[in-house]
Design a protein around this motif. Structure first.
Motif, PDB file in Angstrom:
ATOM      1  N   UNK A   1       0.814  -1.220   0.000  1.00  0.00           N
ATOM      2  CA  UNK A   1       0.000   0.000   0.000  1.00  0.00           C
ATOM      3  C   UNK A   1       0.845   1.267   0.000  1.00  0.00           C
ATOM      4  N   UNK A   2       2.155   1.142   0.242  1.00  0.00           N
ATOM      5  CA  UNK A   2       2.994   2.323   0.379  1.00  0.00           C
ATOM      6  C   UNK A   2       3.412   2.900  -0.975  1.00  0.00           C
ATOM      7  N   UNK A   3       3.068   4.162  -1.215  1.00  0.00           N
ATOM      8  CA  UNK A   3       3.382   4.827  -2.474  1.00  0.00           C
ATOM      9  C   UNK A   3       4.868   5.164  -2.597  1.00  0.00           C
ATOM     10  N   UNK A   4       5.569   5.180  -1.477  1.00  0.00           N
ATOM     11  CA  UNK A   4       7.005   5.464  -1.517  1.00  0.00           C
ATOM     12  C   UNK A   4       7.792   4.330  -2.171  1.00  0.00           C
ATOM     13  N   UNK A   5       7.178   3.159  -2.278  1.00  0.00           N
ATOM     14  CA  UNK A   5       7.806   2.020  -2.955  1.00  0.00           C
ATOM     15  C   UNK A   5       7.297   2.012  -4.396  1.00  0.00           C
ATOM     16  N   UNK A   6       8.038   2.650  -5.274  1.00  0.00           N
ATOM     17  CA  UNK A   6       7.517   2.849  -6.626  1.00  0.00           C
ATOM     18  C   UNK A   6       8.531   2.515  -7.712  1.00  0.00           C
ATOM     19  N   UNK A   7       8.044   2.552  -8.951  1.00  0.00           N
ATOM     20  CA  UNK A   7       8.836   2.132 -10.101  1.00  0.00           C
ATOM     21  C   UNK A   7      10.061   3.010 -10.324  1.00  0.00           C
ATOM     22  N   UNK A   8       9.935   4.304 -10.127  1.00  0.00           N
ATOM     23  CA  UNK A   8      11.042   5.211 -10.439  1.00  0.00           C
ATOM     24  C   UNK A   8      12.293   4.864  -9.636  1.00  0.00           C
ATOM     25  N   UNK A   9      12.135   4.647  -8.336  1.00  0.00           N
ATOM     26  CA  UNK A   9      13.281   4.280  -7.504  1.00  0.00           C
ATOM     27  C   UNK A   9      13.841   2.932  -7.935  1.00  0.00           C
ATOM     28  N   UNK A  10      12.952   1.992  -8.235  1.00  0.00           N
ATOM     29  CA  UNK A  10      13.398   0.659  -8.660  1.00  0.00           C
ATOM     30  C   UNK A  10      14.273   0.734  -9.907  1.00  0.00           C
ATOM     31  N   UNK A  11      13.888   1.556 -10.878  1.00  0.00           N
ATOM     32  CA  UNK A  11      14.630   1.640 -12.135  1.00  0.00           C
ATOM     33  C   UNK A  11      15.939   2.410 -11.982  1.00  0.00           C
ATOM     34  N   UNK A  12      15.906   3.536 -11.271  1.00  0.00           N
ATOM     35  CA  UNK A  12      17.133   4.303 -11.082  1.00  0.00           C
ATOM     36  C   UNK A  12      18.166   3.493 -10.299  1.00  0.00           C
ATOM     37  N   UNK A  13      17.698   2.807  -9.274  1.00  0.00           N
ATOM     38  CA  UNK A  13      18.600   1.973  -8.481  1.00  0.00           C
ATOM     39  C   UNK A  13      19.097   0.786  -9.302  1.00  0.00           C
ATOM     40  N   UNK A  14      18.185   0.134 -10.022  1.00  0.00           N
ATOM     41  CA  UNK A  14      18.537  -1.055 -10.779  1.00  0.00           C
ATOM     42  C   UNK A  14      19.564  -0.794 -11.864  1.00  0.00           C
ATOM     43  N   UNK A  15      19.326   0.230 -12.679  1.00  0.00           N
ATOM     44  CA  UNK A  15      20.261   0.520 -13.764  1.00  0.00           C
ATOM     45  C   UNK A  15      21.541   1.163 -13.245  1.00  0.00           C
ATOM     46  N   UNK A  16      21.435   1.932 -12.162  1.00  0.00           N
ATOM     47  CA  UNK A  16      22.644   2.472 -11.551  1.00  0.00           C
ATOM     48  C   UNK A  16      23.570   1.363 -11.084  1.00  0.00           C
ATOM     49  N   UNK A  17      22.986   0.323 -10.543  1.00  0.00           N
ATOM     50  CA  UNK A  17      23.760  -0.806 -10.049  1.00  0.00           C
ATOM     51  C   UNK A  17      24.438  -1.571 -11.177  1.00  0.00           C
ATOM     52  N   UNK A  18      23.728  -1.768 -12.285  1.00  0.00           N
ATOM     53  CA  UNK A  18      24.270  -2.605 -13.361  1.00  0.00           C
ATOM     54  C   UNK A  18      25.453  -1.939 -14.063  1.00  0.00           C
ATOM     55  N   UNK A  19      25.540  -0.609 -14.029  1.00  0.00           N
ATOM     56  CA  UNK A  19      26.651   0.075 -14.676  1.00  0.00           C
ATOM     57  C   UNK A  19      28.006  -0.372 -14.118  1.00  0.00           C
ATOM     58  N   UNK A  20      28.079  -0.502 -12.803  1.00  0.00           N
ATOM     59  CA  UNK A  20      29.342  -0.919 -12.188  1.00  0.00           C
ATOM     60  C   UNK A  20      29.696  -2.340 -12.608  1.00  0.00           C
ATOM     61  N   UNK A  21      28.684  -3.219 -12.618  1.00  0.00           N
ATOM     62  CA  UNK A  21      28.927  -4.597 -13.027  1.00  0.00           C
ATOM     63  C   UNK A  21      29.487  -4.687 -14.436  1.00  0.00           C
TER      64      UNK A  21
END
Length: 238
Positions: free
Chosen positions: A160-180
């Protein structure tokens, strides 16, 4: 760990690698800004509490105890992250306990968070002293895969929490893969980091899918609750 005096270390890392590492820093900075914005707007801290403690410990250690060999630009970039860290700590203190279901831990949330921070600092110190970690990728990805896993548990518990959203998931996800990818392109690619980076990215994309399917999570939880309720009622009649 020796500290390089170059602003950008192109002796040990290629231009392509440095660009990827820089993109990682930008994407994580945006992630933090979004977490802070959403915490203020929705009164909920959007990073799993346990992972946030570990992440802040990593940034403390690689800001003030160790320095990355990527160059002074990255050394000071990580230190500047502490501006967002300080703000995040404020919102973590205000809203982080909302994630906790265990009353005893919730009561002593701030104290357990401080203890966790100290423990993670010691763990990171032990890792770096024993195995080394020139740019912080090894320790960083261990914490990252923990965070990505806990994100999934967090949204399953709080769809139910709106703070858990797609934008954070994508920015975090792709930010992480760059280092890999940057590590993979290196002359001495670390199989451990590359493998854990791939798994972390997969977890991040699954979390991203969950953020746009919250209704399904709610329906599943409602169904599970109804099933458990029926079982309780049947057991009460026995």
């Amino acid at each position: 760990m020796e500290q390089t005096t170059e602003w950008i270390n192109l002796t040990d890392y290629t231009v392509t690698q440095q660009v990827l590492f820089f993109l990682d820093a930008i994407f994580w900075a945006v992630t933090y800004i979004l977490v802070i914005y959403n915490a203020k707007k929705y009164k909920f801290f959007g990073i799993p509490a346990e992972a946030a403690v570990a992440n802040i410990a990593w940034e403390f250690m690689f800001s003030f105890v160790y320095t990355t060999e990527l160059g002074q630009l990255f050394v000071w970039g990580i230190r500047l992250w502490w501006i967002t860290d300080v703000i995040m700590i404020i919102y973590f203190h205000k809203y982080g306990a909302k994630q906790v279901r265990v009353p005893l831990i919730k009561k002593y949330f701030n104290m357990t968070s401080v203890i966790g921070f100290v423990f993670w600092c010691l763990i990171i110190y032990g890792w770096v002293e024993q195995y080394g970690d020139p740019i912080g990728a090894g320790t960083g990805y261990v914490l990252n895969i923990i965070m990505s896993t806990l994100f999934i548990f967090l949204i399953l518990a709080h769809p139910e929490e709106k703070a858990l959203n797609l934008s954070i998931a994508l920015w975090k996800g792709f930010g992480t893969v760059f280092v890999g990818v940057g590590i993979f392109l290196g002359d001495t690619a670390s199989p451990f980091v590359v493998i854990i980076a791939a798994i972390t990215f997969a977890l991040d994309m699954f979390y991203a899918w969950l953020t746009v399917n919250k209704d399904k999570i709610k329906a599943w939880k409602k169904k599970e609750f109804s099933t458990e309720k029926d079982i309780w009622e049947e057991e009460a009649l026995v």
